[in-house]
Scaffold this active site. Structure first.
Site, PDB file in Angstrom:
ATOM      1  NE  ARG A  68      -3.091   1.117   3.283  1.00  0.00           N
ATOM      2  CZ  ARG A  68      -3.759   0.598   4.307  1.00  0.00           C
ATOM      3  NH1 ARG A  68      -4.603  -0.378   4.114  1.00  0.00           N
ATOM      4  NH2 ARG A  68      -3.561   1.053   5.532  1.00  0.00           N
ATOM      5  NE  ARG A  71      -1.947   6.998  -7.438  1.00  0.00           N
ATOM      6  CZ  ARG A  71      -2.387   8.243  -7.311  1.00  0.00           C
ATOM      7  NH1 ARG A  71      -1.627   9.242  -7.715  1.00  0.00           N
ATOM      8  NH2 ARG A  71      -3.571   8.492  -6.775  1.00  0.00           N
ATOM      9  CG  HIS A  74      -4.137   6.377 -11.440  1.00  0.00           C
ATOM     10  ND1 HIS A  74      -5.188   7.199 -11.109  1.00  0.00           N
ATOM     11  CD2 HIS A  74      -3.853   5.670 -10.322  1.00  0.00           C
ATOM     12  CE1 HIS A  74      -5.533   6.979  -9.844  1.00  0.00           C
ATOM     13  NE2 HIS A  74      -4.735   6.063  -9.344  1.00  0.00           N
TER      14      HIS A  74
END
Length: 331
Positions: free
Chosen positions: A98, A105, A192
């Site tokens: 996570r 990211r 993204h």
């Protein structure tokens, strides 16, 4: 005679009928569970399978959902053994390390590649004809990784991409205009995350181009500062993580939205991550979000978006960043 035998008389031996719309969710973390619940509440599949390496957590989550069986029409199964996922139509991969507060990211990459080396071959073994949907971050790189590891054709490997970014974008435009997001048409493409590209030239309400009304929209010189909306989209996830520790509900709903288009063969257009080599001047084997048509066979078509030179340049820059990371990966 048992109670069951007294109650029920058997007519024939049932033939096993495979589910034609089975969905598997890999990973029962916050995103996996939000996706599972969203899929269940939309009644998209006859069977939902769940897998994770954390056996107790998996068992507990599956049991908790099964306790709601009366209120659902979906059979729910779960096991750490991938045989439970056999013959899935769609497999949603949410498993992985996570993102920590403040962590980019891209930083997650190699940690998650190693996890994928175990997951993907297992999915392929039991559902060789499935459509793979990658949600784990960084989603564009991991969709590429899943594509490489699976050996699947490109139309059967899809990343959830900017489907959520675009939803956040449309929500915020709607807030500013006091309109429902579904009436605010707007697309975010590319990566993204931090270098996503808002297509201001395409933003419209009822076919009326907002840039036609405000030519400065999305630029520095815009007195109404629409550009801040895109910044809010990018910062949105970090803000939610800062406040509650993770994101879950919106991404879960976004996943169910994509699964619905596939299972119901809707031919709906979504901004999802696909192989964009040869599009918008991208030369390398990278996955980025562009508007794509989703149906029962997976990703059947790509829409040619009219991007301005500046927007195209941003997409190419994203592609270069991603390729820089990808070529270092040990697959």
């Amino acid at each position: 005679m048992s109670t069951k035998e007294k109650l029920i008389s058997h007519v024939m031996k049932e033939e096993p009928v495979g589910s034609r719309n089975k969905v598997t969710v890999v990973g029962v973390g916050m995103v996996g569970m939000a996706s599972a619940v969203s899929i269940l509440l939309k009644d998209l599949c006859d069977e939902l399978a769940m897998v994770d390496v954390m056996e107790d957590k998996l068992k507990g989550e599956v049991m908790d959902l099964q306790h709601g069986s009366l209120f659902l029409k979906t059979k729910i199964v779960g096991d750490k053994d991938y045989s439970v996922t056999a013959n899935s139509k769609v497999v949603v991969v949410t498993a992985g390390a996570r993102q920590q507060e403040g962590e980019s990211r891209l930083n997650l990459v190699q940690r998650n590649v190693n996890i994928f080396k175990f997951i993907i071959p297992n999915i392929v073994k039991y559902s060789p004809n499935c459509i793979l949907m990658v949600v784990s971050n960084p989603v564009d790189i991991l969709t590429y990784v899943a594509w490489k590891l699976s050996g699947f054709p490109r139309h059967r490997v899809i990343g959830s991409g900017t489907n959520l970014d675009s939803a956040r974008f449309r929500h915020l435009i709607g807030e500013k205009l006091h309109l429902h997001p579904s009436s605010c048409h707007a697309w975010i493409v590319g990566e993204h995350g931090d270098s996503s590209v808002p297509v201001w030239s395409g933003v419209n309400v009822a076919g009326v181009s907002l840039q036609g009304l405000n030519p400065q929209m999305g630029t520095e010189g815009d007195g109404e500062n629409w550009k801040a909306i895109h910044k809010e989209v990018v910062d949105g996830a970090y803000e939610v993580i800062k406040l509650k520790g993770y994101t879950s509900w919106a991404i879960g709903m976004s996943v169910a939205d994509l699964v619905e288009s596939i299972i119901k063969n809707m031919h709906k257009v979504h901004p999802v991550s696909t192989l964009v080599q040869g599009m918008h001047g991208v030369k390398d084997e990278v996955f980025l979000s562009v508007p794509c048509v989703l149906g029962n066979s997976g990703l059947t078509d790509v829409i040619h978006m009219t991007l301005k030179a500046e927007e195209e340049k941003q997409v190419q820059k994203s592609a270069e960043t991603l390729w820089g990371v990808q070529k270092e990966l040990i697959l």
